[in-house]
Design an enzyme around this catalytic site. Structure first.
Site: not given
Ligand code: ADP
Length: 501
Positions: A192, A245-246, A249, A268, A302, A399
């Site tokens: 996705k 992602g964050s 999530v 990650e 990131c 971040e």
């Protein structure tokens, strides 16, 4: 509002037609079950580029069914690693043949620099495929030294059906960082892409078919995170999820994995990486690393070196250099070859960055340069540098994922180590010094998954990346990144004089 470079040479870049907008399931492009579509937006101007199928739980179910069938009964996990590698090499060749078109898709979708896409992101994706293609026939178990009269060995088997959830900042790089090792291992998968950047992933699906990857092995479902993404994380028939992602999530993904079939996850989850510059550093080199480390990909990376820790002896000089560089940093149309920074990925991200800049001002950091949007349209933000940033300010802790650097002054090595580690994150760090003892001591003392000494963003297919602390766990790239898609099985059998016989 500042000016931006207009990108007058835009005309020499052929903007590609958008050819693939449907879901790719079981080797075919299909509409979403619901028939719904979502808009993908060009961040240069806020205009709609295309509408792509909006997959949800029903589509994920169909994709998983296809991937399950391909794993349980299809040829991919059963063919030799050598044969899988050959198909992957073919896919890499096809990527090489379409570099410009693929780079243009990521530029339109994500505001990424077209030249960097052409010279770096897209060729590196082909490189990543070839790296893992070469490893596909070298996935070994071990012969065990059993303590009883038994023979034992381990087998490394593909983990099964994998779900890959990808963010928007490196649509191509992160697609292949996940897809290439899992293909090599013999897995089948549902990918996705982020809702902001679905276009190149669908193109890669098309190329995978041309390369001869069998139906059901690589499925791509475009859609939103809370629907399609969540359906992957909680699916009972997915054997592993790899998510980038964050942290927010990431937690949801881990919870869903835990409460469904307890599937393993690789997470990650971003960073707040320090770049530590010692007094003995060459100031020009260090400034170059700092500016790239902070502004590359408009800070939407990131491992951005968003906290620049500078020793007090060169702090003033370094500050002047960085401000000068930031003022000359060219913001504008990412198709223009001279431009160094394109627009932020979308309005939401743009507004989030501006609110962090506001908080930096309010919390008393010294704004040296930037701090505002630029251009009349699109999501452009001027390169921004704050000085005298304290560890407890929001801009030092969170971040930001934007072109915002925080400069911090330190005195001693211990001071540098303590401040570098004063973060919830632990993804990467940079050290700039000519002193090998300092470099070695500091690199061992920093709790982060990657340390770059006298360089930054020195990625390599062979070098594993991943996080400490809330930056996540599990490693991608290198052979660790391949083994993450395998299961280890022990096989034991008695020897002729065994008491078992
Ligand atoms: P970012 O902050 O970079 O936008 P997110 O963590 O929100 O990162 O998104 C990264 C990826 O995770 C995207 O593909 C997004 O669609 C997906 N995602 C968002 N929410 C969920 C969720 N609840 N479950 C699974 N995936 C999600």
């Amino acid at each position: 509002m500042g000016d931006i470079s207009s990108g007058s040479s835009n005309s020499c870049v052929k903007i590609p037609d958008i050819k693939f907008t449907k879901l790719f399931i079981n080797g075919e492009f299909v509409d979403a079950v619901s028939g719904n579509t979502l808009e993908t937006i060009d961040p240069r101007n806020g205009e709609v580029i295309a509408r792509v199928a909006e997959g949800n739980k029903d589509d994920i179910n169909l994709a998983v069914k296809a991937a399950r069938r391909a794993f349980d009964h299809g040829p991919w996990p059963r063919m030799s690693g050598y044969e899988r590698g050959r198909v992957m090499m073919k896919l890499a060749d096809l990527i090489d043949e379409h570099v410009e078109e693929l780079a243009a898709l990521d530029t339109m979708d994500a505001g990424k620099l077209f030249e960097r896409g052409k010279s770096l992101d897209i060729p590196e994706a082909a490189h990543c495929l070839r790296y893992y293609a070469g490893a596909a026939d070298k996935i070994h178990g071990a012969t065990l030294k059993m303590s009883s009269a038994m023979q034992g060995y381990t087998l490394r088997e593909p983990i099964g059906v994998v779900g890959h959830i990808i963010p928007w900042n490196f649509p191509t790089t992160l697609f292949f960082m996940k897809v290439a090792p899992s293909l090599a291992a013999g897995c089948t998968m549902v990918v996705k892409p982020a809702e902001q950047t679905p276009l190149s992933a669908l193109y890669y699906a098309h190329l995978s078919k041309l390369a001869g990857i069998p139906e059901g092995v690589l499925n791509v479902v475009t859609g939103y995170g809370h629907t399609a993404g969540a359906a992957i994380a909680s699916h009972m028939d997915i054997d592993k999820v790899s998510f980038t992602g964050s942290p927010e999530v990431g937690r949801l993904v881990m919870q869903a994995a835990a409460t469904s079939n307890l599937k393993p996850v690789t997470l990650e989850l971003g960073g707040k990486s320090p770049l530590i510059i010692f007094d003995d550093a060459d100031v020009d080199t260090a400034a170059e690393l700092a500016i790239e480390g902070g502004l590359y990909n408009k800070g939407e990376i990131c491992v951005a070196g968003s906290r620049v820790l500078v020793q007090e002896g060169i702090y003033e000089k370094m500050t002047r250099k960085l401000v000068e560089k930031a003022k000359n940093w060219v913001v504008g149309d990412p198709f223009h070859p001279d431009v160094q920074q394109g627009p932020q990925v979308d309005k939401q991200q743009y507004e989030k960055i501006l609110s962090y800049i506001k908080s930096g001002r309010e919390e008393g950091a010294d704004l040296l340069v930037g701090g505002e949007p630029c251009g009349e349209k699109g999501y452009y933000i001027a390169p921004t540098i704050f000085s005298d940033v304290k560890d407890d300010m929001k801009i030092a802790k969170d971040e930001i994922f934007g072109p915002v650097m925080s400069l911090m002054k330190f005195k001693t090595i211990d001071d540098a180590i303590q401040r570098a580690n004063a973060t919830r994150y632990g993804l990467a760090a940079g050290i700039v010094t000519k002193n090998i003892d300092i470099a070695n001591t500091v690199s061992r003392s920093i709790r982060a998954g990657t340390i770059w000494i006298n360089c930054y963003f020195a990625f390599d297919c062979d070098a594993p990346v991943g996080g400490y602390k809330i930056s996540g766990f599990g490693r991608e790239q290198g052979l660790d990144g391949l083994y993450a898609y395998t299961q280890l099985k022990s096989v034991v059998t008695p020897l002729y004089n065994s008491p078992w016989l």
